[in-house]
Design an enzyme around this catalytic site. Structure first.
Site, PDB file in Angstrom:
ATOM      1  N   LYS A  77       0.862  -1.188   0.000  1.00 25.33           N
ATOM      2  CA  LYS A  77       0.000   0.000   0.000  1.00 25.33           C
ATOM      3  C   LYS A  77       0.893   1.230   0.000  1.00 25.33           C
ATOM      4  O   LYS A  77       1.921   1.251   0.704  1.00 25.33           O
ATOM      5  CB  LYS A  77      -0.892  -0.031   1.242  1.00 25.33           C
ATOM      6  N   SER A 157      -9.624   2.108   2.796  1.00 25.70           N
ATOM      7  CA  SER A 157      -8.750   2.842   1.923  1.00 25.70           C
ATOM      8  C   SER A 157      -7.741   1.957   1.174  1.00 25.70           C
ATOM      9  O   SER A 157      -7.115   2.432   0.225  1.00 25.70           O
ATOM     10  CB  SER A 157      -7.976   3.884   2.738  1.00 25.70           C
ATOM     11  N   SER A 181      -9.837  -0.282   7.062  1.00 21.10           N
ATOM     12  CA  SER A 181      -9.286  -0.246   5.703  1.00 21.10           C
ATOM     13  C   SER A 181      -8.588  -1.505   5.222  1.00 21.10           C
ATOM     14  O   SER A 181      -8.208  -1.567   4.052  1.00 21.10           O
ATOM     15  CB  SER A 181      -8.337   0.931   5.550  1.00 21.10           C
TER      16      SER A 181
HETATM   17  N1  GLN Z   1     -13.093   4.555   6.279  1.00 18.38           N
HETATM   18  C1  GLN Z   1     -12.381   4.985   7.437  1.00 18.38           C
HETATM   19  C2  GLN Z   1     -11.885   6.404   7.238  1.00 18.38           C
HETATM   20  O1  GLN Z   1     -12.176   6.956   6.230  1.00 18.38           O
HETATM   21  C3  GLN Z   1     -11.241   4.044   7.742  1.00 18.38           C
HETATM   22  C4  GLN Z   1     -10.028   4.313   6.961  1.00 18.38           C
HETATM   23  C5  GLN Z   1      -8.861   3.455   7.381  1.00 18.38           C
HETATM   24  O2  GLN Z   1      -9.001   2.458   8.080  1.00 18.38           O
HETATM   25  N2  GLN Z   1      -7.689   3.890   6.977  1.00 18.38           N
HETATM   26  O3  GLN Z   1     -11.244   6.959   8.041  1.00 18.38           O
END
Ligand code: GLN
Length: 491
Positions: A77, A157, A181
């Site tokens: 990532k 994400s 995410s």
């Molecule tokens: N969807 C959540 C956010 O937008 C989680 C994102 C994540 O785990 N990086 O913060």
């Protein structure tokens, strides 16, 4: 032997050790698949670097000094900094940035000469800008499409990681999970992913979003593969991450075939309420029936503050982000505005040009909830409720060994469905946020298919350091079902 791209990490590692195939052949095969960047999953590919790493792997395989996963390809990532590839965290503000060092997890999975597992990096994976998002629609470098239906989001994400694994562009990838995410994109793309206990794997070199929540972990097609990668990723990093815990890595594969006879699976009633779509419920129920057949007992439990996890998370995460992202000011990294009158003007223009809308929204929300006069009303309250959410889990674990439920209320939605309504995306995080706030390990396991033939993930949450138990439960389900073996059309 299966064709290379259909092989799991475990199978590839074995074939490489047995010299049935060389690391250069494996790398060449995967590089050919990801040429043209299907699904826009990758942000940086450099075949020269990858082939050089593969050659080094072949040399170690020949010399008998190979690491655990020597020569097996992996994608990272783009939140993990890498010396040999560009790193952007999906943000324009880091355009042109190259890290002088590798993140600890990149190092631990990488070259065995430096103590790593020997995996070969095939590139950096697209993600929501600074890992803020649930659909990968917030990347400054374009959306990632879901291999099961390119009109739909891959989740976020870690959307690039999930799409790349589902499309067999890589056998495994790293992800980061702050509020879901790893688990949610794994669920949306029909793969397996685990977020370990907070602090069990180092955050060093993972570009910070919300430091008290950020946790890296593996994404792959099977629980066994996740176990292999997680073993390499875990362990203390006291000199470089002060929140990393003094808990050694384990051989998570050693406990993969334990019986589930008598395992108590807690079913939180709050995870099965009104907002849960019928197709997801049906798939999750199906997986729970499988567990009963395997000898597990379903125990009704309650996590009464589940709903509060949304406002609590969307106060704490932006608060930490507003502080973490202050380092992107045009002085130290990446982008700097061209025309400015003085230092403050340079900061303002650089940040206005470099950050996307969602990142700006969170920086402003974070600054607001931390400001004098609102700190007590929002931030402090959120911290108190966060503690209660963690306590609720400990209470629940008195009656059960693991907790199961959906990962998300629906299957992957269509692009644009939530456009202009960021809160709609926030609400969809409801089932992943509680474990994140409590710092507990959680995973997503393919559990069936719903609307439009889209994959549905089952979420398993364990108590602290119970990753081995989660991976075993996931592995047993994968031995009894074949959801994880299904592939998107054309793959
Ligand atoms: N969807 C959540 C956010 O937008 C989680 C994102 C994540 O785990 N990086 O913060």
């Amino acid at each position: 032997m299966n064709s290379l791209h259909d092989m799991t990490v475990a199978e590839l590692a074995q074939a490489l050790k047995a010299k049935q195939v060389s690391a250069v052949e494996v790398a060449t095969g995967f590089l050919a698949r990801l040429g043209g960047n299907p699904h826009n999953a990758f942000l940086d590919i450099d075949s020269e670097v990858t082939l050089a790493q593969a050659q080094a792997s072949d040399a170690r395989l020949a010399a008998g000094t190979a690491g655990l996963l020597e020569g097996v390809p992996v994608g990272h990532k783009d939140v993990f900094v890498t010396r040999d590839f560009a790193t952007t965290a999906g943000s324009k503000i880091l355009t042109g940035y190259r890290s002088p060092f590798d993140a600890t997890l990149v190092q631990k999975l990488g070259a065995s000469a430096s103590g790593g597992a020997g995996m070969v990096t095939v590139g950096k994976l697209n993600c929501d800008e600074f890992a803020m998002g649930s659909a990968n629609e917030n990347s400054a470098f374009g959306q990632v499409t879901n291999p099961w239906d390119t009109a739909r989001v891959p989740g976020g994400s870690s959307g690039g990681s999930a799409a790349a694994v589902a499309a067999r562009l890589v056998p495994a990838a790293t992800g980061t999970d702050t509020g879901g995410s790893i688990r949610q994109p794994a669920s949306f793309c029909g793969i397996t992913g685990i977020k370990p206990t907070y602090g069990r794997a180092s955050r060093y070199g993972m570009i910070a979003y919300a430091s008290s929540l950020d946790q890296g972990g593996p994404m792959a097609r099977t629980a066994e593969d996740c176990a292999l990668l997680l073993r390499a990723m875990c362990g203390p990093d006291p000199d470089r991450d002060s929140t990393s815990l003094d808990v050694p890595a384990e051989d998570f594969t050693a406990s993969l075939n334990q019986s589930l006879e008598g395992l108590r699976i807690g079913i939180p009633k709050e995870f099965f309420g009104e907002g849960l779509h019928a197709d997801v419920r049906a798939a999750v129920d199906g997986a729970l029936r499988e567990y009963e057949k395997l000898g597990a007992k379903l125990v009704p439990i309650s996590l009464p503050r589940t709903e509060l996890s949304i406002p609590v998370y969307y106060i704490i995460a932006p608060a930490e982000a507003s502080s973490n992202l202050s380092r992107f000011d045009g002085v130290k990294f990446g982008h700097r505005a061209k025309d400015y009158t003085d230092l403050v003007d340079m900061y303002k223009k650089t940040r206005a040009e470099g950050f996307g809308t969602e990142v700006k929204r969170r920086i402003m929300t974070g600054a607001y909830v931390l400001s004098h006069g609102y700190y007590d009303a929002y931030y402090l309250q959120a911290q108190k409720i966060r503690r209660m959410i963690a306590d609720d889990f400990q209470n629940a674990f008195k009656a059960c060994d693991v907790i199961a439920g959906p990962v998300a209320p629906s299957v992957a939605w269509k692009f644009g469905e939530n456009a202009g309504d960021p809160v709609a995306d926030y609400l969809a995080d409801i089932f992943t946020l509680p474990a994140s706030l409590a710092g507990l390990p959680g995973m997503s396991v393919p559990a069936g298919f719903g609307t439009g033939g889209m994959p549905v993930g089952l979420q398993l949450i364990g108590n602290y350091f119970k990753e081995a138990q989660l991976l075993n439960a996931a592995h047993r389900l994968q031995q009894a079902t074949d959801f994880h073996l299904q592939k998107p059309a054309g793959v």
